[in-house]
Scaffold this motif. Structure first.
Motif, PDB file in Angstrom:
ATOM      1  N   SER A 191       0.817  -1.221   0.000  1.00 41.73           N
ATOM      2  CA  SER A 191       0.000   0.000   0.000  1.00 41.73           C
ATOM      3  C   SER A 191       0.851   1.271   0.000  1.00 41.73           C
ATOM      4  O   SER A 191       0.441   2.285  -0.580  1.00 41.73           O
ATOM      5  N   LEU A 192       1.984   1.242   0.668  1.00 37.28           N
ATOM      6  CA  LEU A 192       2.788   2.453   0.827  1.00 37.28           C
ATOM      7  C   LEU A 192       3.757   2.611  -0.345  1.00 37.28           C
ATOM      8  O   LEU A 192       4.093   1.636  -1.023  1.00 37.28           O
ATOM      9  N   PRO A 193       4.247   3.824  -0.606  1.00 41.79           N
ATOM     10  CA  PRO A 193       5.256   4.029  -1.658  1.00 41.79           C
ATOM     11  C   PRO A 193       6.535   3.262  -1.354  1.00 41.79           C
ATOM     12  O   PRO A 193       6.848   2.955  -0.200  1.00 41.79           O
ATOM     13  N   ASN A 194       7.291   2.949  -2.417  1.00 40.78           N
ATOM     14  CA  ASN A 194       8.515   2.156  -2.257  1.00 40.78           C
ATOM     15  C   ASN A 194       9.538   2.842  -1.357  1.00 40.78           C
ATOM     16  O   ASN A 194      10.316   2.179  -0.670  1.00 40.78           O
ATOM     17  N   LYS A 195       9.550   4.204  -1.357  1.00 43.68           N
ATOM     18  CA  LYS A 195      10.560   4.911  -0.568  1.00 43.68           C
ATOM     19  C   LYS A 195      10.372   4.699   0.931  1.00 43.68           C
ATOM     20  O   LYS A 195      11.312   4.887   1.712  1.00 43.68           O
ATOM     21  N   ASP A 196       9.160   4.308   1.348  1.00 45.60           N
ATOM     22  CA  ASP A 196       8.887   4.120   2.780  1.00 45.60           C
ATOM     23  C   ASP A 196       9.087   2.682   3.221  1.00 45.60           C
ATOM     24  O   ASP A 196       8.944   2.385   4.416  1.00 45.60           O
ATOM     25  N   ASN A 197       9.376   1.755   2.295  1.00 51.78           N
ATOM     26  CA  ASN A 197       9.404   0.336   2.661  1.00 51.78           C
ATOM     27  C   ASN A 197      10.525   0.024   3.639  1.00 51.78           C
ATOM     28  O   ASN A 197      10.329  -0.720   4.607  1.00 51.78           O
ATOM     29  N   VAL A 198      11.704   0.585   3.391  1.00 56.25           N
ATOM     30  CA  VAL A 198      12.849   0.255   4.255  1.00 56.25           C
ATOM     31  C   VAL A 198      12.591   0.711   5.684  1.00 56.25           C
ATOM     32  O   VAL A 198      12.774  -0.041   6.655  1.00 56.25           O
ATOM     33  N   ASP A 199      12.160   1.951   5.845  1.00 57.71           N
ATOM     34  CA  ASP A 199      11.886   2.468   7.193  1.00 57.71           C
ATOM     35  C   ASP A 199      10.764   1.688   7.854  1.00 57.71           C
ATOM     36  O   ASP A 199      10.789   1.442   9.072  1.00 57.71           O
ATOM     37  N   LEU A 200       9.759   1.278   7.070  1.00 58.41           N
ATOM     38  CA  LEU A 200       8.629   0.535   7.644  1.00 58.41           C
ATOM     39  C   LEU A 200       9.093  -0.829   8.159  1.00 58.41           C
ATOM     40  O   LEU A 200       8.744  -1.230   9.284  1.00 58.41           O
TER      41      LEU A 200
END
Length: 1473
Positions: A1356-1365
């Motif tokens: 659901s979230l943008p790829n740029k947020d995946n690492v932090d998530l």
């Protein structure tokens, strides 16, 4: 490298040049030819690609020998020009050992031996041999070259065996003997003697420590003694020979050698000299006119320029000015430094060195390669070549090459203030760099520093300047003087000089006779003051020109550094003598162009600039302003004028003497709001008068408010009675509001003191102005009025108009005039018509000489029978006429019948805007319609009526005495009658009684509060002011009652009467709601405002005839009028019966609860009515207890940290802080503690209505509290309703989050999970929602569900947020879930993103907390081998070492240190490779 050795072979080695090794140069040339084909305009530029650039600082090493030229000589240092424009610095300790010893002995023993300064030892342009002693790094990163001319260092390569006759050596004079000088050559074991006969040309000049270039004539005693000569001819002809035994280790700069051209290159020449040595001659050391004439094999004479022994690099020069050792180099070309030249053409380009340019005047200059580009940019050859012409700035002059050095940088070419010669007199922005004992150093530009002397740091002498100025502080200053030769720049911070608008005196030619300018005093003596201006311009002010008053001791009036305004009396430009005057500076002159109601339109002489001189600025005395305005005519010249505002076209002037002297003497003046500080004393004038204070205007348009309380030390009841418009005042700033740019001032005499001298000077000036008015009267010859003050038989004393000027007249104008009627006799108060014959008569001891007439000018009165009139005008009549005369305060109107009427300025407009002039709206000749409101009676009826004249009269009264007499009225109005509409003036405003109105026929009337209008108003007196004209109707109630109700004054106009008059009890009915004003309050009643009253019953008993009323709060008060007070207006006073009353004068012992008071009254009713008398002791005890209770209450109210204990306390605090959610929540908690659920809900609803809509967070806090309340004490339905409302009024996501947290804390898992599912659907793009849901699941132990949620979140979230998530979920696993799973997640992330050092730091923290030592060390070993920045690896090594120190062993600590050392060594090896 090979090509380098071929072109510039080092030392004596020579390699054969082959054609194949020159090919790279030709290849570059071919590329350049291609470029020239594309841009033919640049075909004249010759591009030279050379392997080496000109000599520069990169070639310098300690020990390099150089030939230099003295550029500047300071007290302790000599600046020396080196080849290629380099600068070196020779310290006073690096001259010679003998000179250093003399200096040391002089300092240690205070020896009287004469020490010669560097100025006497060195001359500008002098050629010296020097050696690089040290290379320092300056602040900006540049190299500072420290030189030495110590013979021991320069002649280091020479030994005793190498001395031969004919050598040219340099040395320093060691001592002065009888027959000559001992010269230090720096060669151990050798004494050098210079006979005086051999040095006869410089016998008188040689001093101990002086540098000499000498010829070795003879060597004696096995080289222990040598004889020298410094004959210029002999030294110039001496040439180094192979027989002298020169080698590369002892070769010296400055030697003349015979050389043969070995090779001609585009960059210069390669020479062979002394049979085996090879040297370089670069293009800058070739004579320009001979550069193209050299051929291989030619013999030339050259001078050794520099020698680098370690690299065997030798530089030579063929310039003629260097082929004369011991001579001087010309420095005259330095005056062009800083000049900007346009249209320069590039003649040659050396891609590693720079380029040669030709200026428009054919001068050839050199630009270094670094100055052909902007800083921090790469050098672009094509960009330079693309420009046909260039703009350059001359930066310096290189005397060694005799060429100017220029720069092509745009920032330098177009920058101002590059050199001192450009700073004539600008205002400069600078920055403080240091505070020193002699002044303050200021950085004006990147290239220029200036000095502000201590006396110029402020308008006054500062005792502690460090308190006002700090290093790095930006300041504005003005250039005082510039000395380019000494490189001295003097600045000033004196505000009077910086802000001066007068023309400055830069030279004596500027100081023409009659001109005025600002200067500063540099000397105060008995013979006068010496005033200095800019540069070297200064003049003398003799004692008789210091002031208009005699000055006995000038030191008592003037001080050094004082800024003054001086006028030039005489100027001798040739002798540079200037005679000045302070007394002659009286101000500017203006010419009156026209008179307007606001003042005078004038033209400033001699420029004829139009300006305005307001009437209020004609004098400090308000009464004199109008007199001067009336006396001045068009064409008059006015002196002593000062400009207040220079904003064209609205230039404003002032003639106020106090203001003028304050501005000219450098008083504190604020030009902008930010110049104002609290405590500053300013001078201004009253601009406007309001009931709450006066507005004071200051120069340059600033306006401050003096509140009513700050106007005087005494109580001020009426602001208009204290000050008048235009009143000059001194004010002290008391408060500043920087946000709204407003400030408050105080006019209290105690806070703004004034000397007696100021008052006396103001008196003298005021009387002088009155005298000027008398002179105007005499010069005009017009008639004026005068008033008789005293009269005897022969003489009378009169005052001329409003001038307060007294004079004496005779009581008769003719000798035979002896009989007069009583009305013609001169008595005190009688008005005369006078004509001033002479303004000051010596025979009358300076009093005016006047002629007078008894009869005043006849004017037609309003209440009179005029010629052509059909009758008289009555009050209220509407008349028409034409404007006859317009004056500032009134307008004269000629009526249709020829009579004249007067309209006061206050009767022209209904609403008058502050600052406007109502009379200016009417023009002469315009037709107007007016209403008669009054008139003046006939003072001289004998002049208006004749015996036998027929008149119409009305009988007013008939006397009862005998004989009967009638009282008649010629105008019909003789008394006030009931129902008449009357015009009156308000005399007083009383909040209880209403208005006190002055009426015609010397009567006074009152207007009650309820008779001011037909409709109730909360503040009925706001519309009225003192001396306001009102229209009223006479009631003829007791005491001449009036009414201002429009239903009475204008009955013809139908209007709705919302509050009818109540005259008697018949006008009231039971249950009727009426409104009015509280008249009185007694001990059984209380004050009540803005309430309604409802009649309950009427009492008709004889004992009490009145109306009993009670108060109630209206539920629909928003629907009613803003004012809700009932009006009790019966004939008898009304009683208000309310409980819990109070009295203003009650003693402390009377402070009891209301219930106790009621109980006491009930008990006393059953007794005789006599209260029991308490003993004195009991009264004292009760009084002390009441005081303690009152003190406790005051302490609680004053304690801000004390939590309120009552609802009333909360209400009081909420009045002061209505937007504080914390206070509202405490109020709700207060009710919840008492289980008052509904009250708590009501408080929350009130908070949501009261808190401003801008305070979103405060509102959200209240919504969260309300959700908590409903969750704990309400139902699910009520909670859901509150939630739905909160989502509508607030941001939805925080509300959802807060409710989910409430559910989670209350263990409502099912509700929380349902809400979270809704949230991740509605806010799927918000990372915080997924993290919050994941935290909830892990807290509930649902790790698998949390993992599935993570996968949904990643989609659901943008790829740029995946690492932090993923990292956040991993941290949650460590905290609430499975540690191993968290490790695996972080490990996978760091494997994919190894340079995320922030995640490595988080991983280390988690492993230290949850992992074993082995695992922690494994993580550290991974992270210190990452390929990231060194400083980050350093951070992880520090953490590794700290961990081992805390949890490891000495062996593990040493292992970490070894790993760090290994890392550093590996990095050093990489850098070396």
């Amino acid at each position: 490298m090979a090509s380098t050795e071929e072109d510039f072979p080092r030392g004596g080695k020579t390699k054969q040049t082959t054609e194949s090794k020159a090919e790279p140069v030709r290849r570059h040339t071919e590329v350049d030819n291609l470029f020239e084909v594309k841009t033919r305009v640049l075909s004249i530029i010759k591009v030279i690609y050379e392997p080496y650039c000109c000599f520069n600082s990169n070639y310098l090493k300690v020990g390099t020998l150089l030939l230099g030229c003295v550029k500047e000589v300071a007290d302790f240092e000599v600046t020396i020009n080196l080849p290629s424009g380099l600068l070196g610095y020779l310290n006073i300790s690096n001259i010679s050992d003998s000179y250093t010893k003399i200096l040391s002995d002089h300092l240690d023993s205070a020896s009287s031996e004469e020490i010669f300064s560097l100025h006497s030892l060195f001359s500008l342009g002098m050629l010296v041999r020097c050696v690089v002693a040290r290379l320092d790094t300056a602040k900006g990163g540049s190299v500072s070259i420290q030189l030495s001319i110590n013979p021991k260092e320069v002649n280091k390569g020479l030994g005793t065996g190498s001395l031969k006759a004919g050598l040219i050596l340099s040395g320093c004079v060691e001592s002065i003997e009888d027959h000559g000088y001992l010269v230090d050559l720096g060669i151990k074991g050798t004494k050098a003697f210079l006979p005086k006969q051999a040095a006869k040309d410089k016998t008188n000049k040689l001093k101990v420590g002086q540098y000499v270039t000498s010829l070795l004539e003879e060597v004696k005693n096995d080289e222990r003694v040598v004889r020298l000569s410094i004959s210029p001819m002999a030294v110039a002809q001496a040439v180094a020979d192979t027989a002298h035994g020169w080698t590369l280790t002892n070769l010296l700069p400055g030697l003349l050698v015979k050389a043969q051209i070995k090779k001609v290159t585009p960059r210069g020449l390669i020479l062979e000299f002394l049979s085996s040595f090879t040297g370089l001659v670069d293009f800058m050391h070739l004579e320009p006119e001979q550069a193209s004439t050299f051929n291989e094999g030619d013999s030339v004479k050259a001078c050794v320029l520099y020698v680098e022994p370690s690299t065997r690099l030798v530089g030579l020069s063929l310039r003629s000015h260097l082929l004369q050792p011991g001579g001087d180099v010309d420095l005259v070309a330095t005056e062009r430094i800083g000049e900007v030249a346009h249209g320069c053409k590039m003649t040659a380009l050396h891609h590693l060195s720079g380029a040669m340019l030709e200026l428009p005047d054919q001068t050839v200059v050199f630009v270094h390669r670094n100055h052909m580009k902007e800083p921090m940019e790469a050098f672009n050859l094509n960009r330079v070549m693309a420009k046909p012409e260039h703009t350059c700035r001359i930066m310096d002059f290189s005397p060694m090459e005799q060429v100017h050095l220029v720069s092509l940088r745009q920032k330098l070419c177009f920058a101002s203030g590059m050199c001192l010669t450009q700073l004539v007199l600008p205002l400069s922005q600078g920055m403080v760099t240091s505070l020193q004992s002699h002044g303050m150093m200021v950085k004006v530009t990147d290239y220029i520093r200036g000095l502000v002397p201590w006396t110029h740091l402020s308008d006054i002498i500062l005792k502690n300047p460090e308190k006002k100025y700090t290093v790095g502080m930006p300041i504005k200053c003005r250039v005082l003087s510039v000395d380019p030769q000494e490189k001295k720049l003097t600045l000033t911070r004196k505000r009077a000089l910086i802000d001066s608008s007068l023309p400055p005196f830069l030279t004596y030619e500027d100081a023409r006779r009659g001109r005025v300018s600002h200067g500063f005093i540099v000397c105060v003596k008995d013979f006068g003051c010496i005033v200095r201006f800019y540069g070297e311009v200064k003049g003398l002010v003799p004692p008789n020109e210091l002031s208009t008053e005699p000055v006995v001791v000038p030191e008592n009036m003037f001080y050094v550094g004082q800024v003054v305004k001086a006028k030039v009396l005489n100027c001798d430009v040739e002798k540079e003598k200037l005679l000045l005057s302070f007394k002659a500076v009286a101000g500017g002159d203006v010419k009156v162009v026209s008179k307007v109601l606001t003042g005078l339109e004038v033209s400033i002489l001699p420029e004829e600039t139009t300006a305005l001189l307001p009437m209020m600025h004609l004098s400090d005395h308000v009464s004199n302003c109008l007199l001067l305005w009336e006396g001045l005519q068009e064409g008059d010249i006015i002196s002593n004028i000062v400009c207040l505002s220079e904003k064209k076209p609205n230039i404003t002037l002032t003639k106020k003497p106090t203001l003028k002297s304050f501005l000219e003497e450098g008083g504190v003046v604020a030009k902008e709001f930010f110049d104002i500080t609290v405590g500053m004393q300013l001078i201004g004038w009253v601009k406007n008068i309001m009931p709450y204070g006066v507005f004071v205007e200051f120069p340059y348009g600033l306006v401050g408010l003096a509140p009513k309380a700050a106007m005087s030390d005494k109580f001020v009841s009426d602001t208009s009675s204290h000050f008048q418009l235009g009143h000059t005042v001194f004010a002290k700033v008391t408060n500043l509001d920087e946000e709204k740019r407003r400030f408050l001032v105080s006019l209290k005499v105690s806070e703004v003191p004034s000397t007696k001298r100021d008052g006396q000077a103001r008196l003298i000036r005021g009387l002088q102005e009155r005298k000027e008015v008398i002179e105007m009267m005499a010069s005009r010859g017009s008639t004026h009025t005068a008033t008789v003050h005293h009269a005897d038989r022969d003489f009378a004393v009169i005052s001329l108009g409003d001038t307060a000027q007294l004079t004496v007249i005779q009581t008769t104008n003719h000798l035979n005039e002896t009989f007069r009627f009583d009305s013609e006799k001169l008595t005190a108060g009688k008005t005369l018509t006078i004509t001033v014959t002479k303004s000051s008569c010596e025979e009358l001891e300076g009093l005016p000489l006047v002629s007078w007439e008894l009869a005043p000018p006849i004017s037609k009165r309003l209440i009179s029978v005029s010629k052509g009139s059909n009758g008289t005008y009555r009050y209220g009549d509407v008349v028409k006429g034409k404007v006859k005369t317009v004056k500032p305060t009134c307008v004269l109107v000629t009526l249709e019948d020829g009579s004249t009427g007067c309209v006061h300025v206050s009767e022209i407009q209904e609403v008058v805007c502050v600052g406007t002039f109502p009379t200016s709206l009417l023009k002469i000749g315009s037709e107007v319609t007016a209403r008669v409101i009054g008139g003046r009676g006939a003072k001289h009826p004998e002049k208006l009526f004749k015996l036998g004249q027929a008149v119409s009269a009305k009988v007013v009264t008939v006397s009862s005495s005998k004989p009967s007499r009638f009282s008649l009225s010629l105008n019909g109005v003789h008394k006030l009658e009931k129902g008449h509409v009357i015009m009156g003036l308000v005399q007083k405003l009383d909040p209880v009684l209403g208005l006190l109105v002055k009426l015609p026929f010397s009567a006074m009337g009152t207007v009650a509060m309820e008779d001011l209008a037909d409709k109730y108003k909360p503040k009925p007196l706001e519309r009225y002011s003192k001396d306001q004209l009102v229209r009223s109707v006479a009631h003829f109630k007791p005491g001449l009652k009036l009414s201002l109700r429009s239903s009475r004054t204008n009955p013809e106009k139908a209007s709705v009467v919302k509050d009818p008059e109540i005259v008697s009890l018949e006008d009231l009915s039971e249950g009727q709601i009426v409104r009015g004003y509280v008249r009185t309050v007694n001990a059984q009643g209380g004050t009540a405002e803005h309430v309604s009253k409802k009649k309950t019953k009427g009492k008709g008993e004889d004992s009490d005839s009145g109306v009993e009323v009670y108060f109630r709060e209206e539920e629909e008060e928003n629907k009613c009028e803003p004012a809700e007070v009932e009006k009790p207006v019966p004939v008898q006073p009304v009683r208000l019966q309310v409980t819990g009353g109070f009295s203003w004068d009650a003693a402390l012992s009377a402070l009891k609860p209301a219930s106790a008071a009621l109980g006491g009254e009930d008990s006393s009713d059953g007794e005789d009515g006599e209260p029991q008398k308490k003993s004195h002791h009991v009264q004292e005890v009760e009084k002390r207890e009441a005081e303690k209770a009152l003190t406790k209450l005051e302490t609680e109210l004053m304690d801000p940290g004390l939590r309120p204990q009552t609802a009333a306390s909360f209400e009081r605090l909420l009045l002061g802080s209505p937007d504080s959610s914390l206070l509202w929540l405490q109020f709700m908690a207060f009710h919840l503690q008492a289980t008052q659920i509904e009250q708590a809900r009501a408080v929350a609803e009130r908070a949501l209505k009261t808190i401003s809509f801008r305070e979103e967070q405060e509102k959200l806090n209240v919504w969260v509290a309300l959700l908590n309340l409903e969750n704990l004490y309400g139902t699910e339905e009520s909670l859901q309703k509150v939630f739905e409302r909160a989502v509508q009024y607030c941001e939805p996501m925080p509300v959802y989050q807060q409710l989910a947290d409430i559910y989670a804390k209350c263990q409502k898992t099912k509700e929380a999970e349902g809400l979270y599912k809704t949230m991740v659907k509605r806010f799927r793009q918000e990372k915080a929602v997924w993290l919050s849901y994941g935290t909830f699941l892990l807290q509930q132990g649902q790790s698998d569900v949390a993992s599935a949620l993570l996968q949904r979140a990643i989609k659901s979230l943008p790829n740029k947020d995946n690492v932090d998530l993923i990292a956040k979920f991993a941290q949650l696993e460590f905290r609430y879930g499975d540690v191993e799973r968290g490790k695996a997640m972080l490990d996978r992330i760091l494997t994919s993103y190894p340079k995320r050092t922030d995640l490595w730091s988080v991983f280390i923290d988690l492993m230290v907390k949850h992992g074993s030592q082995k695992e922690v060390r494994a993580v550290f070993d991974r992270v210190i081998h990452l390929s990231v920045a060194v400083k980050r690896i350093k951070f992880f090594f520090k953490r590794y070492l700290e961990y081992e120190k805390k949890s490891g062993t000495p062996e593990s600590i040493q292992a970490v240190k070894d790993k760090a050392l290994e890392y550093v060594e590996s990095k050093g090896t990489e850098a070396a490779r």
